[in-house]
Design a protein around this motif. Structure first.
Motif, PDB file in Angstrom:
ATOM      1  N   GLY A   2     -10.454  17.900  -3.703  1.00  0.00           N
ATOM      2  CA  GLY A   2      -9.108  17.686  -3.647  1.00  0.00           C
ATOM      3  C   GLY A   2      -8.447  16.285  -4.020  1.00  0.00           C
ATOM      4  O   GLY A   2      -9.483  15.387  -4.378  1.00  0.00           O
ATOM      5  N   GLN A   3      -7.286  16.016  -3.907  1.00  0.00           N
ATOM      6  CA  GLN A   3      -6.620  14.865  -4.654  1.00  0.00           C
ATOM      7  C   GLN A   3      -6.415  13.893  -3.435  1.00  0.00           C
ATOM      8  O   GLN A   3      -6.214  14.495  -2.327  1.00  0.00           O
ATOM      9  CB  GLN A   3      -5.289  15.306  -5.159  1.00  0.00           C
ATOM     10  N   PRO A   4      -6.866  12.808  -3.514  1.00  0.00           N
ATOM     11  CA  PRO A   4      -6.716  11.740  -2.176  1.00  0.00           C
ATOM     12  C   PRO A   4      -5.473  11.289  -1.839  1.00  0.00           C
ATOM     13  O   PRO A   4      -4.789  10.944  -2.633  1.00  0.00           O
ATOM     14  CB  PRO A   4      -7.803  10.712  -2.670  1.00  0.00           C
ATOM     15  N   VAL A   5      -5.142  10.989  -0.540  1.00  0.00           N
ATOM     16  CA  VAL A   5      -3.886  10.090  -0.290  1.00  0.00           C
ATOM     17  C   VAL A   5      -4.467   8.670  -0.587  1.00  0.00           C
ATOM     18  O   VAL A   5      -5.439   8.156   0.044  1.00  0.00           O
ATOM     19  CB  VAL A   5      -3.519  10.372   1.341  1.00  0.00           C
ATOM     20  N   VAL A   6      -3.439   8.193  -1.211  1.00  0.00           N
ATOM     21  CA  VAL A   6      -3.809   6.580  -1.717  1.00  0.00           C
ATOM     22  C   VAL A   6      -2.761   5.676  -1.439  1.00  0.00           C
ATOM     23  O   VAL A   6      -2.962   4.446  -1.690  1.00  0.00           O
ATOM     24  CB  VAL A   6      -3.939   6.499  -3.355  1.00  0.00           C
ATOM     25  N   HIS A   7      -1.601   6.117  -0.751  1.00  0.00           N
ATOM     26  CA  HIS A   7      -0.485   5.192  -0.201  1.00  0.00           C
ATOM     27  C   HIS A   7       0.149   6.011   0.851  1.00  0.00           C
ATOM     28  O   HIS A   7       0.333   7.195   0.769  1.00  0.00           O
ATOM     29  CB  HIS A   7      -0.028   4.738  -1.542  1.00  0.00           C
ATOM     30  N   TRP A   8       0.663   5.041   1.385  1.00  0.00           N
ATOM     31  CA  TRP A   8       1.905   5.525   2.744  1.00  0.00           C
ATOM     32  C   TRP A   8       3.139   4.591   2.659  1.00  0.00           C
ATOM     33  O   TRP A   8       2.740   3.487   2.346  1.00  0.00           O
ATOM     34  CB  TRP A   8       1.101   5.796   4.021  1.00  0.00           C
ATOM     35  N   GLU A   9       4.251   5.184   3.125  1.00  0.00           N
ATOM     36  CA  GLU A   9       5.287   4.312   3.382  1.00  0.00           C
ATOM     37  C   GLU A   9       5.811   4.661   4.763  1.00  0.00           C
ATOM     38  O   GLU A   9       6.073   5.768   5.009  1.00  0.00           O
ATOM     39  CB  GLU A   9       6.481   4.326   2.062  1.00  0.00           C
ATOM     40  N   LEU A  10       6.174   3.634   5.341  1.00  0.00           N
ATOM     41  CA  LEU A  10       7.260   3.508   6.560  1.00  0.00           C
ATOM     42  C   LEU A  10       8.650   3.299   5.963  1.00  0.00           C
ATOM     43  O   LEU A  10       8.917   2.266   5.407  1.00  0.00           O
ATOM     44  CB  LEU A  10       6.653   2.876   7.579  1.00  0.00           C
ATOM     45  N   TRP A  11       9.550   4.200   6.235  1.00  0.00           N
ATOM     46  CA  TRP A  11      10.799   4.151   5.811  1.00  0.00           C
ATOM     47  C   TRP A  11      11.448   3.690   7.292  1.00  0.00           C
ATOM     48  O   TRP A  11      11.515   4.210   8.314  1.00  0.00           O
ATOM     49  CB  TRP A  11      11.592   5.490   5.316  1.00  0.00           C
ATOM     50  N   SER A  12      12.483   2.697   7.419  1.00  0.00           N
ATOM     51  CA  SER A  12      12.788   1.850   8.630  1.00  0.00           C
ATOM     52  C   SER A  12      14.207   1.473   8.193  1.00  0.00           C
ATOM     53  O   SER A  12      14.615   0.919   7.323  1.00  0.00           O
ATOM     54  CB  SER A  12      11.937   0.755   8.806  1.00  0.00           C
ATOM     55  N   GLN A  13      15.026   1.424   9.307  1.00  0.00           N
ATOM     56  CA  GLN A  13      16.535   0.754   9.168  1.00  0.00           C
ATOM     57  C   GLN A  13      16.544  -0.713   9.507  1.00  0.00           C
ATOM     58  O   GLN A  13      17.306  -1.332   9.103  1.00  0.00           O
ATOM     59  CB  GLN A  13      17.209   1.537  10.509  1.00  0.00           C
ATOM     60  N   ASN A  14      15.055  -1.172   9.625  1.00  0.00           N
ATOM     61  CA  ASN A  14      14.940  -2.760   9.956  1.00  0.00           C
ATOM     62  C   ASN A  14      13.577  -2.899   9.413  1.00  0.00           C
ATOM     63  O   ASN A  14      12.557  -2.997  10.375  1.00  0.00           O
ATOM     64  CB  ASN A  14      15.377  -2.906  11.398  1.00  0.00           C
ATOM     65  N   PRO A  15      13.311  -3.066   8.327  1.00  0.00           N
ATOM     66  CA  PRO A  15      11.864  -3.369   7.849  1.00  0.00           C
ATOM     67  C   PRO A  15      11.188  -4.250   8.281  1.00  0.00           C
ATOM     68  O   PRO A  15      10.165  -4.521   8.243  1.00  0.00           O
ATOM     69  CB  PRO A  15      12.183  -3.267   6.283  1.00  0.00           C
ATOM     70  N   ALA A  16      12.107  -5.576   8.120  1.00  0.00           N
ATOM     71  CA  ALA A  16      11.437  -6.854   8.518  1.00  0.00           C
ATOM     72  C   ALA A  16      10.908  -6.892  10.120  1.00  0.00           C
ATOM     73  O   ALA A  16       9.905  -7.431  10.348  1.00  0.00           O
ATOM     74  CB  ALA A  16      12.617  -7.848   8.495  1.00  0.00           C
ATOM     75  N   ALA A  17      11.597  -6.164  11.026  1.00  0.00           N
ATOM     76  CA  ALA A  17      11.148  -6.086  12.325  1.00  0.00           C
ATOM     77  C   ALA A  17       9.939  -5.266  12.329  1.00  0.00           C
ATOM     78  O   ALA A  17       9.027  -5.340  13.237  1.00  0.00           O
ATOM     79  CB  ALA A  17      12.193  -5.492  13.278  1.00  0.00           C
ATOM     80  N   VAL A  18      10.234  -4.113  11.594  1.00  0.00           N
ATOM     81  CA  VAL A  18       8.844  -2.950  11.694  1.00  0.00           C
ATOM     82  C   VAL A  18       7.686  -3.894  10.924  1.00  0.00           C
ATOM     83  O   VAL A  18       6.578  -3.766  11.650  1.00  0.00           O
ATOM     84  CB  VAL A  18       9.230  -1.627  11.061  1.00  0.00           C
ATOM     85  N   ALA A  19       7.744  -4.620  10.194  1.00  0.00           N
ATOM     86  CA  ALA A  19       6.953  -5.191   9.505  1.00  0.00           C
ATOM     87  C   ALA A  19       6.188  -6.323  10.430  1.00  0.00           C
ATOM     88  O   ALA A  19       4.835  -6.359  10.547  1.00  0.00           O
ATOM     89  CB  ALA A  19       7.134  -6.218   8.243  1.00  0.00           C
ATOM     90  N   LYS A  20       7.095  -6.872  10.902  1.00  0.00           N
ATOM     91  CA  LYS A  20       6.544  -8.130  12.085  1.00  0.00           C
ATOM     92  C   LYS A  20       5.583  -7.355  13.347  1.00  0.00           C
ATOM     93  O   LYS A  20       4.775  -7.692  13.574  1.00  0.00           O
ATOM     94  CB  LYS A  20       7.664  -8.815  12.598  1.00  0.00           C
ATOM     95  N   PHE A  21       6.410  -6.293  13.765  1.00  0.00           N
ATOM     96  CA  PHE A  21       5.558  -5.338  14.669  1.00  0.00           C
ATOM     97  C   PHE A  21       4.297  -4.908  14.340  1.00  0.00           C
ATOM     98  O   PHE A  21       3.339  -5.370  14.922  1.00  0.00           O
ATOM     99  CB  PHE A  21       6.494  -4.026  15.026  1.00  0.00           C
ATOM    100  N   TYR A  22       4.027  -4.356  13.212  1.00  0.00           N
ATOM    101  CA  TYR A  22       2.708  -3.850  12.800  1.00  0.00           C
ATOM    102  C   TYR A  22       1.695  -5.157  12.484  1.00  0.00           C
ATOM    103  O   TYR A  22       0.751  -5.090  12.982  1.00  0.00           O
ATOM    104  CB  TYR A  22       2.671  -3.033  11.621  1.00  0.00           C
ATOM    105  N   GLN A  23       2.444  -6.022  11.861  1.00  0.00           N
ATOM    106  CA  GLN A  23       1.344  -7.361  11.582  1.00  0.00           C
ATOM    107  C   GLN A  23       1.101  -8.080  12.741  1.00  0.00           C
ATOM    108  O   GLN A  23      -0.328  -8.500  13.066  1.00  0.00           O
ATOM    109  CB  GLN A  23       2.372  -8.391  10.855  1.00  0.00           C
ATOM    110  N   GLU A  24       1.954  -8.114  13.899  1.00  0.00           N
ATOM    111  CA  GLU A  24       1.452  -8.663  15.275  1.00  0.00           C
ATOM    112  C   GLU A  24       0.365  -7.861  15.853  1.00  0.00           C
ATOM    113  O   GLU A  24      -0.404  -8.201  16.647  1.00  0.00           O
ATOM    114  CB  GLU A  24       2.712  -8.896  16.136  1.00  0.00           C
TER     115      GLU A  24
END
Length: 123
Positions: A2-24
């Motif tokens: 089969g064809q592999p999953v190679v990337h994902w995206e989180l769609w957010s109303q506040n990308p900066a806060a979501v990025a900080k959350f996952y980074q921490e």
């Protein structure tokens, strides 16, 4: 195979806060691309894992989207045809991502947003 999953995206109303959350929480390396309002996420886990991105959710009345996975293909057109024939809908036609590849977005019969990804040929 089969064809592999190679990337994902989180769609957010506040990308900066979501990025900080996952980074921490997970110590992911996150690169900010302000001109694209996009963040590349490097999950790097001992050779395991899939990298992704965090982006601003659309405000145009699009369906609520929380996560989109991208599936690698060698040619977008035949998969576009297969998706439509199987009851899916193409939402974004082929769109180049300079220096990286080409994408297309589709929904499955349940309305779930997914992506096709054709990487740029390596020189």
């Amino acid at each position: 195979m089969g064809q592999p999953v190679v990337h994902w995206e989180l769609w957010s109303q506040n990308p900066a806060a979501v990025a900080k959350f996952y980074q921490e929480i997970f110590a992911w390396k996150i690169e900010d691309y302000p001109l694209m309002n996009y963040r590349i996420v490097h999950t790097e886990g001992g050779g395991m894992g899939i990298d992704g991105g965090i982006m601003q959710a659309p405000h145009d009345g699009s369906p609520s989207i929380n996560l989109t996975c991208y599936i690698a293909v060698d040619d977008l057109a035949p998969y576009r045809d297969k998706i439509v024939a199987a009851g899916g809908k193409i939402c974004v036609e082929e769109k180049p991502v300079p220096g990286m590849g080409t994408l297309a977005l589709f929904t499955d019969p349940d309305g779930r947003m997914m992506g096709l990804w054709k990487p740029e040929k390596q020189k």
